[in-house]
Design a protein around this motif. Structure first.
Motif, mmCIF file in Angstrom:
data_model
loop_
_atom_site.group_PDB
_atom_site.id
_atom_site.type_symbol
_atom_site.label_atom_id
_atom_site.label_comp_id
_atom_site.label_asym_id
_atom_site.label_seq_id
_atom_site.Cartn_x
_atom_site.Cartn_y
_atom_site.Cartn_z
ATOM 1 N N ARG A 132 0.835 -1.198 0.000
ATOM 2 C CA ARG A 132 0.000 0.000 0.000
ATOM 3 C C ARG A 132 0.870 1.249 0.000
ATOM 4 O O ARG A 132 2.013 1.237 0.466
ATOM 5 C CB ARG A 132 -0.909 0.003 1.234
ATOM 6 C CG ARG A 132 -1.921 -1.124 1.277
ATOM 7 C CD ARG A 132 -2.568 -1.200 2.662
ATOM 8 N NE ARG A 132 -3.268 0.010 3.010
ATOM 9 C CZ ARG A 132 -4.593 0.185 2.915
ATOM 10 N NH1 ARG A 132 -5.358 -0.813 2.471
ATOM 11 N NH2 ARG A 132 -5.153 1.316 3.263
ATOM 12 N N LEU A 176 -11.682 1.327 6.329
ATOM 13 C CA LEU A 176 -11.239 0.170 5.562
ATOM 14 C C LEU A 176 -12.450 -0.579 5.019
ATOM 15 O O LEU A 176 -13.453 -0.737 5.717
ATOM 16 C CB LEU A 176 -10.408 -0.787 6.435
ATOM 17 C CG LEU A 176 -9.064 -0.287 6.961
ATOM 18 C CD1 LEU A 176 -8.424 -1.352 7.850
ATOM 19 C CD2 LEU A 176 -8.118 0.099 5.821
ATOM 20 N N GLU A 180 -10.160 -4.804 2.153
ATOM 21 C CA GLU A 180 -8.914 -4.354 2.769
ATOM 22 C C GLU A 180 -8.695 -5.030 4.125
ATOM 23 O O GLU A 180 -7.564 -5.402 4.471
ATOM 24 C CB GLU A 180 -8.932 -2.841 2.926
ATOM 25 C CG GLU A 180 -8.829 -2.076 1.622
ATOM 26 C CD GLU A 180 -8.982 -0.590 1.808
ATOM 27 O OE1 GLU A 180 -8.178 0.169 1.231
ATOM 28 O OE2 GLU A 180 -9.913 -0.161 2.529
#
Length: 200
Positions: A132, A176, A180
């Protein structure tokens, strides 16, 4: 709303964490006399609180060894509101928080420094493993059954009691997605995430 009310009841309905910390009465009695056992009992109790959030889309990992040195992370929590590193403390005597300073029985403690180091390590390793661009990891210092006075909160961490823990997590805004959360949980459960040497 129902989830918040359930968390509120769990926080208010306790008659003291010592009554529920363990089914082993002898262990609880030892915890009252020995600091090491008291700390372990506090971690066990907080773990049980965190595990109760599983049905709400949260995952909690406990006693997680991160890197080759240092003590394990007490609790790593991943859920809709993000990623959290928890350090649990069950101490005897009043706790006073004034910004970056914490005192127990008037004696200064380095709890925040310890937690900040753990948060940085977890952040860097999860970020590298996930690929990420950014990832926020928040530190929570949780005191079990404290005489807690927070005159001013620390800038980058939260200091709370065990009774506030569930509401603190569930009241935070979601950041999130379920995808995720699943990806980060998978990485957190993978031993290589925590054992591969970090690039400096």
């Amino acid at each position: 709303m129902r989830e918040l009310e359930k968390a509120r009841r769990q926080g208010r309905g306790r008659r003291g964490a010592g009554a529920r910390l363990s089914a082993n009465r002898a262990f609880v009695e030892t915890a009252r006399r020995q600091p090491w056992a008291q700390g372990a009992a506090g971690e066990e109790y907080v773990a049980s609180l965190l595990d109760s959030l599983q049905t709400q889309g949260w995952t909690a990992l406990h006693d997680l060894k991160v890197g080759p040195q240092g003590p394990p992370v007490d609790h790593l929590v991943i859920g809709p509101a993000g990623v959290f590193v928890l350090d649990t403390r069950w101490v005897s005597g009043p706790v006073r928080v004034e910004g970056e300073r914490i005192r127990v029985n008037t004696f200064p403690q380095n709890y925040l420094e310890h937690l900040e180091a753990r948060v940085r390590d977890v952040h860097d390793r999860l970020l590298a493993a996930s690929g990420r661009r950014a990832l926020e990891v928040r530190g929570l210092l949780v005191f079990v059954e404290p005489e807690l006075t927070v005159k001013a909160p620390p800038a980058a961490l939260d200091v709370i009691s065990d009774a506030e823990l569930l509401l603190t997590l569930m009241r935070r805004p979601a950041c999130l997605t379920s995808r995720e959360i699943a990806d980060l949980t998978r990485l957190a459960r993978r031993a290589a995430t925590w054992t591969v040497p970090r690039e400096m």
